[in-house]
Design a protein around this motif. Structure first.
Motif, PDB file in Angstrom:
ATOM      1  N   GLY A 263      10.535 -47.606 -30.569  1.00  0.00           N
ATOM      2  CA  GLY A 263      10.581 -46.154 -30.629  1.00  0.00           C
ATOM      3  C   GLY A 263       9.461 -45.604 -29.772  1.00  0.00           C
ATOM      4  O   GLY A 263       8.342 -46.113 -29.806  1.00  0.00           O
ATOM      5  N   ILE A 264       9.772 -44.584 -28.986  1.00  0.00           N
ATOM      6  CA  ILE A 264       8.769 -43.995 -28.101  1.00  0.00           C
ATOM      7  C   ILE A 264       8.695 -42.499 -28.354  1.00  0.00           C
ATOM      8  O   ILE A 264       9.708 -41.804 -28.340  1.00  0.00           O
ATOM      9  CB  ILE A 264       9.105 -44.233 -26.616  1.00  0.00           C
ATOM     10  CG1 ILE A 264       9.312 -45.717 -26.327  1.00  0.00           C
ATOM     11  CG2 ILE A 264       7.995 -43.673 -25.722  1.00  0.00           C
ATOM     12  CD1 ILE A 264       9.788 -45.995 -24.911  1.00  0.00           C
ATOM     13  N   ASP A 265       7.481 -42.010 -28.596  1.00  0.00           N
ATOM     14  CA  ASP A 265       7.223 -40.569 -28.669  1.00  0.00           C
ATOM     15  C   ASP A 265       6.720 -40.176 -27.287  1.00  0.00           C
ATOM     16  O   ASP A 265       5.640 -40.586 -26.874  1.00  0.00           O
ATOM     17  CB  ASP A 265       6.186 -40.274 -29.746  1.00  0.00           C
ATOM     18  CG  ASP A 265       5.960 -38.791 -29.940  1.00  0.00           C
ATOM     19  OD1 ASP A 265       6.680 -37.981 -29.316  1.00  0.00           O
ATOM     20  OD2 ASP A 265       5.049 -38.429 -30.707  1.00  0.00           O
ATOM     21  N   VAL A 266       7.527 -39.405 -26.564  1.00  0.00           N
ATOM     22  CA  VAL A 266       7.238 -39.076 -25.166  1.00  0.00           C
ATOM     23  C   VAL A 266       6.657 -37.670 -25.084  1.00  0.00           C
ATOM     24  O   VAL A 266       7.275 -36.714 -25.538  1.00  0.00           O
ATOM     25  CB  VAL A 266       8.516 -39.165 -24.305  1.00  0.00           C
ATOM     26  CG1 VAL A 266       8.192 -38.907 -22.845  1.00  0.00           C
ATOM     27  CG2 VAL A 266       9.191 -40.516 -24.470  1.00  0.00           C
ATOM     28  N   GLY A 267       5.479 -37.574 -24.494  1.00  0.00           N
ATOM     29  CA  GLY A 267       4.848 -36.283 -24.269  1.00  0.00           C
ATOM     30  C   GLY A 267       4.573 -36.068 -22.797  1.00  0.00           C
ATOM     31  O   GLY A 267       4.855 -36.934 -21.962  1.00  0.00           O
ATOM     32  N   SER A 268       4.019 -34.941 -22.447  1.00  0.00           N
ATOM     33  CA  SER A 268       3.747 -34.635 -21.043  1.00  0.00           C
ATOM     34  C   SER A 268       2.632 -35.500 -20.465  1.00  0.00           C
ATOM     35  O   SER A 268       2.646 -35.831 -19.281  1.00  0.00           O
ATOM     36  CB  SER A 268       3.387 -33.155 -20.880  1.00  0.00           C
ATOM     37  OG  SER A 268       2.186 -32.874 -21.584  1.00  0.00           O
ATOM     38  N   MET A 269       1.671 -35.895 -21.287  1.00  0.00           N
ATOM     39  CA  MET A 269       0.525 -36.669 -20.806  1.00  0.00           C
ATOM     40  C   MET A 269       0.418 -38.064 -21.426  1.00  0.00           C
ATOM     41  O   MET A 269      -0.285 -38.913 -20.913  1.00  0.00           O
ATOM     42  CB  MET A 269      -0.772 -35.915 -21.130  1.00  0.00           C
ATOM     43  CG  MET A 269      -0.834 -34.520 -20.552  1.00  0.00           C
ATOM     44  SD  MET A 269      -1.036 -34.522 -18.789  1.00  0.00           S
ATOM     45  CE  MET A 269      -2.729 -34.984 -18.645  1.00  0.00           C
ATOM     46  N   LEU A 270       1.117 -38.285 -22.536  1.00  0.00           N
ATOM     47  CA  LEU A 270       0.937 -39.512 -23.299  1.00  0.00           C
ATOM     48  C   LEU A 270       2.248 -39.959 -23.919  1.00  0.00           C
ATOM     49  O   LEU A 270       3.046 -39.135 -24.362  1.00  0.00           O
ATOM     50  CB  LEU A 270      -0.094 -39.264 -24.404  1.00  0.00           C
ATOM     51  CG  LEU A 270      -0.457 -40.400 -25.325  1.00  0.00           C
ATOM     52  CD1 LEU A 270      -1.283 -41.439 -24.569  1.00  0.00           C
ATOM     53  CD2 LEU A 270      -1.247 -39.873 -26.504  1.00  0.00           C
ATOM     54  N   MET A 271       2.451 -41.274 -23.938  1.00  0.00           N
ATOM     55  CA  MET A 271       3.591 -41.858 -24.643  1.00  0.00           C
ATOM     56  C   MET A 271       3.044 -42.845 -25.666  1.00  0.00           C
ATOM     57  O   MET A 271       2.136 -43.615 -25.362  1.00  0.00           O
ATOM     58  CB  MET A 271       4.505 -42.607 -23.678  1.00  0.00           C
ATOM     59  CG  MET A 271       5.212 -41.717 -22.694  1.00  0.00           C
ATOM     60  SD  MET A 271       6.203 -42.674 -21.557  1.00  0.00           S
ATOM     61  CE  MET A 271       4.924 -43.503 -20.630  1.00  0.00           C
ATOM     62  N   VAL A 272       3.593 -42.816 -26.865  1.00  0.00           N
ATOM     63  CA  VAL A 272       3.206 -43.764 -27.902  1.00  0.00           C
ATOM     64  C   VAL A 272       4.449 -44.570 -28.243  1.00  0.00           C
ATOM     65  O   VAL A 272       5.500 -44.013 -28.562  1.00  0.00           O
ATOM     66  CB  VAL A 272       2.666 -43.044 -29.157  1.00  0.00           C
ATOM     67  CG1 VAL A 272       2.281 -44.061 -30.225  1.00  0.00           C
ATOM     68  CG2 VAL A 272       1.478 -42.167 -28.802  1.00  0.00           C
ATOM     69  N   VAL A 273       4.328 -45.894 -28.138  1.00  0.00           N
ATOM     70  CA  VAL A 273       5.459 -46.776 -28.393  1.00  0.00           C
ATOM     71  C   VAL A 273       5.156 -47.664 -29.600  1.00  0.00           C
ATOM     72  O   VAL A 273       4.041 -48.134 -29.783  1.00  0.00           O
ATOM     73  CB  VAL A 273       5.803 -47.641 -27.151  1.00  0.00           C
ATOM     74  CG1 VAL A 273       4.646 -48.526 -26.756  1.00  0.00           C
ATOM     75  CG2 VAL A 273       7.040 -48.491 -27.385  1.00  0.00           C
TER      76      VAL A 273
END
Length: 100
Positions: free
Chosen positions: A34-44
């Motif tokens: 699962g990936i939380d995609v943001g403009s500056m950061l991604m958390v997988v």
């Protein structure tokens, strides 16, 4: 307060009325991420071959997208789910697609 009132108070303390004990979710897809995609950061978040859960951060540059893709391919991840509040997910599709 009488003893009966004290016991009633302790019995329900901390548990909302009508609630049940929370159970852990089972793993439906062991080779997934699962990936939380943001403009500056991604958390997988992903599970490795030993069923250990990992949480890693990547910035949004192309080199990091390539590292993320290499990581997930190396762990033999088959399914990826992404969450994004805008169109920040679009570069991930290109980098994570098979044969990209």
């Amino acid at each position: 307060m009488g003893k009966a009132k004290q016991n009633k108070k302790k019995k329900g303390a901390g548990t909302p009325a009508g609630s049940k004990k929370m159970e852990r979710f089972g793993i439906l897809y062991p080779r997934s991420a699962g990936i939380d995609v943001g403009s500056m950061l991604m958390v997988v978040s992903y599970t490795d071959s030993r069923d250990q859960i990992h949480l890693k951060q990547f910035d949004s540059f192309t080199s990091s997208l390539n590292k993320l893709a290499d990581l997930l391919q190396g762990e033999k991840v088959e399914i990826v789910t992404m969450e994004s509040t805008a169109n920040y997910w679009m570069p991930c599709i290109v980098s994570l697609s098979p044969g990209a």
